[in-house]
Every structure is written in C-alpha cells, then in structure tokens.
Design a protein around this motif. Structure first.
Motif, PDB file in Angstrom:
ATOM      1  N   SER A 277       0.877  -0.856  -0.063  1.00 26.90           N
ATOM      2  CA  SER A 277      -0.075  -0.401   0.373  1.00 26.90           C
ATOM      3  C   SER A 277       0.726   1.353  -0.073  1.00 26.90           C
ATOM      4  O   SER A 277       2.102   0.965   0.225  1.00 26.90           O
ATOM      5  CB  SER A 277      -0.948   0.605   0.756  1.00 26.90           C
ATOM      6  OG  SER A 277      -0.099  -0.101   3.028  1.00 26.90           O
TER       7      SER A 277
ATOM      8  N   ARG B  58       5.959   9.975  -7.781  1.00 23.78           N
ATOM      9  CA  ARG B  58       4.802   9.667  -8.362  1.00 23.78           C
ATOM     10  C   ARG B  58       5.635   9.082  -9.634  1.00 23.78           C
ATOM     11  O   ARG B  58       5.014   7.573 -10.118  1.00 23.78           O
ATOM     12  CB  ARG B  58       3.688  10.788  -9.142  1.00 23.78           C
ATOM     13  CG  ARG B  58       2.972  11.861  -7.713  1.00 23.78           C
ATOM     14  CD  ARG B  58       2.049  10.591  -6.758  1.00 23.78           C
ATOM     15  NE  ARG B  58       1.336  11.894  -5.876  1.00 23.78           N
ATOM     16  CZ  ARG B  58       0.166  11.703  -6.222  1.00 23.78           C
ATOM     17  NH1 ARG B  58      -0.770  11.604  -6.991  1.00 23.78           N
ATOM     18  NH2 ARG B  58       0.172  13.217  -5.030  1.00 23.78           N
TER      19      ARG B  58
ATOM     20  N   SER C 236       5.003   5.263 -10.320  1.00 22.97           N
ATOM     21  CA  SER C 236       4.598   3.983 -11.571  1.00 22.97           C
ATOM     22  C   SER C 236       5.782   3.469 -12.343  1.00 22.97           C
ATOM     23  O   SER C 236       5.201   2.341 -12.809  1.00 22.97           O
ATOM     24  CB  SER C 236       4.375   5.608 -12.755  1.00 22.97           C
ATOM     25  OG  SER C 236       3.382   6.358 -12.435  1.00 22.97           O
TER      26      SER C 236
ATOM     27  N   GLU D  95       5.299  -0.242 -10.714  1.00 22.41           N
ATOM     28  CA  GLU D  95       3.887  -0.683 -10.669  1.00 22.41           C
ATOM     29  C   GLU D  95       4.142  -1.812 -12.118  1.00 22.41           C
ATOM     30  O   GLU D  95       3.587  -3.111 -12.017  1.00 22.41           O
ATOM     31  CB  GLU D  95       2.590   0.432 -10.559  1.00 22.41           C
ATOM     32  CG  GLU D  95       2.542   1.045  -9.176  1.00 22.41           C
ATOM     33  CD  GLU D  95       1.463   1.596  -8.879  1.00 22.41           C
ATOM     34  OE1 GLU D  95       0.094   1.808  -8.121  1.00 22.41           O
ATOM     35  OE2 GLU D  95       0.714   2.359 -10.577  1.00 22.41           O
ATOM     36  N   ARG D  96       4.500  -0.885 -12.942  1.00 16.92           N
ATOM     37  CA  ARG D  96       5.307  -1.314 -13.932  1.00 16.92           C
ATOM     38  C   ARG D  96       5.877  -3.046 -13.754  1.00 16.92           C
ATOM     39  O   ARG D  96       5.282  -3.806 -14.609  1.00 16.92           O
ATOM     40  CB  ARG D  96       5.376  -0.822 -15.423  1.00 16.92           C
ATOM     41  CG  ARG D  96       4.260   0.579 -15.569  1.00 16.92           C
ATOM     42  CD  ARG D  96       5.358   1.217 -17.140  1.00 16.92           C
ATOM     43  NE  ARG D  96       6.415   2.102 -16.190  1.00 16.92           N
ATOM     44  CZ  ARG D  96       6.891   2.676 -16.236  1.00 16.92           C
ATOM     45  NH1 ARG D  96       5.212   4.005 -16.018  1.00 16.92           N
ATOM     46  NH2 ARG D  96       7.686   3.888 -15.723  1.00 16.92           N
TER      47      ARG D  96
ATOM     48  N   LYS E 234       3.552  -5.466 -12.216  1.00 15.95           N
ATOM     49  CA  LYS E 234       2.834  -5.907 -12.812  1.00 15.95           C
ATOM     50  C   LYS E 234       1.311  -6.020 -12.339  1.00 15.95           C
ATOM     51  O   LYS E 234       0.529  -6.809 -12.394  1.00 15.95           O
ATOM     52  CB  LYS E 234       2.721  -6.662 -13.356  1.00 15.95           C
ATOM     53  CG  LYS E 234       4.021  -7.516 -14.616  1.00 15.95           C
ATOM     54  CD  LYS E 234       4.074  -8.905 -15.132  1.00 15.95           C
ATOM     55  CE  LYS E 234       5.372  -8.507 -16.988  1.00 15.95           C
ATOM     56  NZ  LYS E 234       6.517  -8.405 -15.921  1.00 15.95           N
ATOM     57  N   GLU E 235       1.194  -4.967 -11.095  1.00 14.03           N
ATOM     58  CA  GLU E 235       0.131  -4.217 -10.704  1.00 14.03           C
ATOM     59  C   GLU E 235       0.037  -3.061 -10.059  1.00 14.03           C
ATOM     60  O   GLU E 235       1.102  -2.593  -9.797  1.00 14.03           O
ATOM     61  CB  GLU E 235      -0.283  -5.556  -9.430  1.00 14.03           C
ATOM     62  CG  GLU E 235       1.225  -5.702  -8.352  1.00 14.03           C
ATOM     63  CD  GLU E 235       0.783  -6.553  -6.576  1.00 14.03           C
ATOM     64  OE1 GLU E 235      -0.295  -6.348  -6.029  1.00 14.03           O
ATOM     65  OE2 GLU E 235       1.812  -7.871  -7.345  1.00 14.03           O
ATOM     66  N   ARG E 236      -1.198  -2.838  -9.163  1.00 17.83           N
ATOM     67  CA  ARG E 236      -1.798  -1.137  -9.048  1.00 17.83           C
ATOM     68  C   ARG E 236      -1.526  -1.684  -7.268  1.00 17.83           C
ATOM     69  O   ARG E 236      -2.234  -2.602  -6.987  1.00 17.83           O
ATOM     70  CB  ARG E 236      -2.788  -0.498  -9.245  1.00 17.83           C
ATOM     71  CG  ARG E 236      -3.370   0.920  -8.880  1.00 17.83           C
ATOM     72  CD  ARG E 236      -4.376   0.989  -9.867  1.00 17.83           C
ATOM     73  NE  ARG E 236      -4.820   2.427  -9.935  1.00 17.83           N
ATOM     74  CZ  ARG E 236      -4.283   3.291 -10.069  1.00 17.83           C
ATOM     75  NH1 ARG E 236      -2.973   2.548 -11.573  1.00 17.83           N
ATOM     76  NH2 ARG E 236      -4.287   4.864 -10.516  1.00 17.83           N
ATOM     77  N   ILE E 237      -0.684  -0.804  -7.050  1.00 21.93           N
ATOM     78  CA  ILE E 237      -0.991  -0.585  -5.625  1.00 21.93           C
ATOM     79  C   ILE E 237      -1.349   0.633  -5.257  1.00 21.93           C
ATOM     80  O   ILE E 237      -1.649   1.645  -5.097  1.00 21.93           O
ATOM     81  CB  ILE E 237       1.037  -0.246  -4.827  1.00 21.93           C
ATOM     82  CG1 ILE E 237       1.983  -1.450  -5.793  1.00 21.93           C
ATOM     83  CG2 ILE E 237       0.845   0.653  -3.638  1.00 21.93           C
ATOM     84  CD1 ILE E 237       3.627  -0.717  -5.207  1.00 21.93           C
ATOM     85  N   PRO E 238      -2.196   0.134  -4.115  1.00 20.02           N
ATOM     86  CA  PRO E 238      -3.142   0.732  -3.768  1.00 20.02           C
ATOM     87  C   PRO E 238      -3.060   2.073  -2.786  1.00 20.02           C
ATOM     88  O   PRO E 238      -1.913   2.081  -1.806  1.00 20.02           O
ATOM     89  CB  PRO E 238      -4.139  -0.337  -2.667  1.00 20.02           C
ATOM     90  CG  PRO E 238      -3.762  -1.860  -2.887  1.00 20.02           C
ATOM     91  CD  PRO E 238      -2.477  -1.552  -3.279  1.00 20.02           C
TER      92      PRO E 238
ATOM     93  N   ARG F 101      -5.846   8.837  -5.337  1.00 23.72           N
ATOM     94  CA  ARG F 101      -5.822   7.757  -6.650  1.00 23.72           C
ATOM     95  C   ARG F 101      -7.029   6.593  -5.747  1.00 23.72           C
ATOM     96  O   ARG F 101      -7.797   6.218  -6.785  1.00 23.72           O
ATOM     97  CB  ARG F 101      -4.873   6.840  -7.481  1.00 23.72           C
ATOM     98  CG  ARG F 101      -4.268   7.730  -8.049  1.00 23.72           C
ATOM     99  CD  ARG F 101      -3.209   6.449  -8.626  1.00 23.72           C
ATOM    100  NE  ARG F 101      -2.630   4.648  -7.508  1.00 23.72           N
ATOM    101  CZ  ARG F 101      -1.797   4.563  -7.827  1.00 23.72           C
ATOM    102  NH1 ARG F 101      -0.637   4.841  -9.017  1.00 23.72           N
ATOM    103  NH2 ARG F 101      -1.183   3.427  -7.232  1.00 23.72           N
ATOM    104  N   SER F 102      -7.127   6.555  -5.420  1.00 23.19           N
ATOM    105  CA  SER F 102      -8.601   6.419  -4.418  1.00 23.19           C
ATOM    106  C   SER F 102      -8.709   6.448  -3.105  1.00 23.19           C
ATOM    107  O   SER F 102      -9.357   5.437  -2.388  1.00 23.19           O
ATOM    108  CB  SER F 102      -7.617   4.608  -3.874  1.00 23.19           C
ATOM    109  OG  SER F 102      -6.505   4.556  -2.937  1.00 23.19           O
TER     110      SER F 102
END
Length: 409
Positions: free
Chosen positions: A219, A350, A354, A357-358, A361-365, A381-382
């Motif tokens: 997270s 930021r 990114s 995350e690439r 291969k997953e989006r970190i909350p 973002r959330s």
C-alpha cells in the motif's frame, strides 16, 4: 515431499529437523537434487523462499563425503557483508554435527583476523568479491581446492559493479568445479555470465521477472515530503506497529530519521554503508531482539537481512531503481508468514511509483491520510482513509505463522 526424500545425510536431516522444518520450499525441492547430482545450476527465486538453504544443504552433504585438507572446498560469493553473515550462520547451523569449518571475509573488518582464520583451515569460505581479491593479491588464501562455487544474489553483485572481480575470481578456480548461480532475475548480463562460467547448467526458474513477494500486502500514502516523518510516527503509534524496517535513499537521511523518531518516542537506530561493521551488527541484533522498534536503513540492507517474521517494511523514500523496491519489501512476508509494505510517496516520487507498478505488474493501493493530506498537486487515486481496505488495522498481527515449516535461510 519431505526432506528425507531429497537424499541428504542423516546429520543434515537431523539439523533441519532440530530447526523445526519438515518439508522443503519449492526452490529447495528443485535445487537440492540438482546440486547433489553434480550439475551446474542457474536458479531464480523470490526473496524469502529459502534460497540460502537450497544450496547450503546439498554442498554440506557433498563435503561430508570427502575429507578436507584445510583449504576451502566451497566458495560462496555474496554482494554484502550482511548476506555473507547469513550464509555463515546457515552453514554453522546445518553443518554443526559434521564439524564443518566456515568463515567470512569482507570489508569493514580487520583483515588480520581473517588471515588467521584462513590459516587455521576452512571448509566453506564466504566472501564479498572485493575483500576476496585483497586476499588473493596478498596470497593469504588458496582457492586451488575449491570444488563448488556459489554466486549468491548474482544480479545484485553485477549491479554493484563486481563483474571484474567476479571474472577474476572465477578465472582463478579449477575448470572442473561445480558452479551454482542464484539470482532474482535471468537478465541479459546474468545470462552472459552464465554462458562464460557455467557448463550446461540446469535451469530452475521459481520467480517471474519483477515479482513481488506474494505474502506481502502493499500500500502507499501520498504525503508532502516534509510531513513523511510525522505520518510515519503517527502510523507506528496509532496502529501499534511492532518491528518496522524503514528504507531511506541516503545514509545521512537514515541517521537523521532515526534521530527524529527517537525524539518522537520511538526506539530507533540506523544501519548503512558508512557505519562500522561492529555498529551495524549491534544495530541489527538490537532490532532482532526488539530492543529497538525501527531499524532505518539504506539499500545496503535491502538484501541479505534475515529477520524472522518481520511484520512491516516502510519505504520512507521510494528507490530510484524499481528492482530495489522488490528486494526491500522482500524482507517481510518470508517463509509463509504475512507481511505489510507501506510506501510514503511525495509529489516528486509519483513517477517512481508508476515504474514500480509496471515492474510488479499490479496497481499498488494508494490514498491519503486525513490528517496528512498533501498540499502538492496529484491527489489520491483511491480516496481517503487507510490503503488496502482492511489491511493494517490497530493491533493487527502481521507476523503470521511458520506455515509449512520450511527453512527460510
């Protein structure tokens, strides 16, 4: 599968059982028979999966079958002194009944003591490349009897610029040796190294490129850079975190943050490359026995630290290299235990988030905290609140159990 099915000696099986382990991890189940067969091995595995035991156990078995001469028969090259210490501990633990002699040589410690240990006789020599070159130039080590060489965390050694020392060391060994290469990735440089120095290796791939540890809840919080320390103190106090390994980008930043956390009432210490080895060992020991709550470290500690059931890793500064993120968070969530990795992300980080995350291969909350919302542009973002939904509530025990009873070192 149990360890008894892998063909290891009774002494080693007894030592494994004494540590409370009953079945091998996947990398151990694959690598141990391959090493015992005498083949060269090229293996990848995520951190925390028992990689050290995957080569320690079979090379100890091989040593038990032949008497030594006092000269090193196994050479293990590691990128850092911390990882060297971990390997020595593993050899000492599993080879105790066999009377295996081991020592580590690395920078930051008096070379005279290392020379004395080598003169007394060593079966397993664990070394960082730079210090081993020092010994070779001084003619205080004889590698003519090395039967097996292990390149541990080979990708990290290449990242740290050790390619020339590694080439020189491997070139000095007898051609008939067995070579074992363990790496987090099968990158181009690693493949080139294997082509030069390994003979038709058996390839074992237990980790997809860039894979983050599956047992780690990831997270992030968006926060202004100058408020990161206050947010970290709040999270550690409000959510009652226990042990926390905190990563900073610089050595000076590590020292400064440890001092600030101390002033905030959080027992803290720092560990980095400028610290004398004795101070680093003392700091790590204090952290392991819970005498300090926060260990603030630079990436010198991202690999090689073996801390049982470490519940939390915090990226106070995001690393410039996305691969380092994977190795940092791999300090938690080891050997089946659950862990949590929290990143504090300022507006100018930021792009690094990114990139991470690439890689994974997953989006970190990611979110903001009500009391520490950033004033810089870029927002959450959330939404507000706690990232990851139900993760990391007050008093949550992220330690986990020793699921499957598998050795993690």
């Amino acid at each position: 599968m149990s360890f008894s099915e892998l063909g290891l000696s009774a002494d080693i099986l007894s030592a494994v059982s004494a540590q409370g382990y009953s079945e091998p991890t996947p990398i151990q189940a694959s690598a141990i028979p391959a090493v015992l067969s005498g083949a060269d091995v090229m293996a990848t595995a995520q951190t925390g999966t028992g990689k050290t035991a995957a080569f320690t156990l079979p090379v100890l078995h091989q040593l038990s079958e032949r008497r030594g001469t006092g000269k090193p028969r196994v050479l293990v090259l590691t990128p850092t002194r911390e990882l060297a210490g971990q390997v020595v501990d593993s050899v000492a633990t599993y080879g105790k009944a066999m009377g295996v002699r081991t020592t580590a040589v690395y920078g930051g410690m008096p070379i005279g003591k290392q020379i004395g240990a080598l003169k007394r006789g060593v079966d397993v020599l664990v070394a960082t490349p730079g210090r081993l070159i020092d010994h070779l130039e001084r003619k205080t080590v004889d590698l003519s009897q090395v039967e097996t060489v292990v390149l541990d965390e080979a990708d990290r050694m290449l990242d740290m610029g050790f390619i020339k020392p590694i080439e020189r060391i491997l070139g000095s060994l007898r051609p008939s040796r067995q070579t074992l290469l363990f790496s987090a990735t099968f990158s181009g440089p690693i493949r080139k190294l294997a082509e030069r120095f390994l003979n038709d290796p058996e390839r074992i791939d237990m980790a997809r490129p860039g894979a983050a540890t599956e047992n780690v809840e990831q997270s992030a919080y968006f926060v202004d850079g100058h408020r990161k320390r206050a947010l970290l103190t709040h999270l550690m106090s409000e959510e009652e975190w226990g042990q926390v390994l905190v990563f900073t980008r610089t050595k000076r930043g590590a020292d400064k943050l440890a001092e600030q956390l101390e002033r905030d009432g959080i027992r803290s210490t720092a560990i980095h490359g400028d610290k004398p080895q004795g101070a680093r060992t003392k700091a790590l020991s204090a952290f392991k026995r819970n005498s300090v709550q926060a260990l603030v470290a630079t990436d010198v500690a991202a690999r090689g630290l073996d801390i049982d059931k470490l519940p939390h890793v915090v990226n106070f500064d995001l690393p410039d290299n996305a691969d380092d993120y994977v190795h940092r968070i791999g300090r938690t969530g080891r050997a089946g235990a659950q862990g949590r990795a929290v990143s504090l992300v300022s507006g100018d980080e930021r792009r690094q988030l990114s990139a991470i995350e690439r890689l994974v291969k997953e989006r970190i909350p990611a979110t903001t905290h009500d009391a520490f919302a950033p004033t810089q542009t870029g927002g959450s973002r959330s939404g507000k609140g706690r990232p990851g939904g139900n993760g990391g509530g007050r008093g949550r025990n992220n330690g986990g159990g020793n699921r499957g009873q598998r050795p993690n070192r």
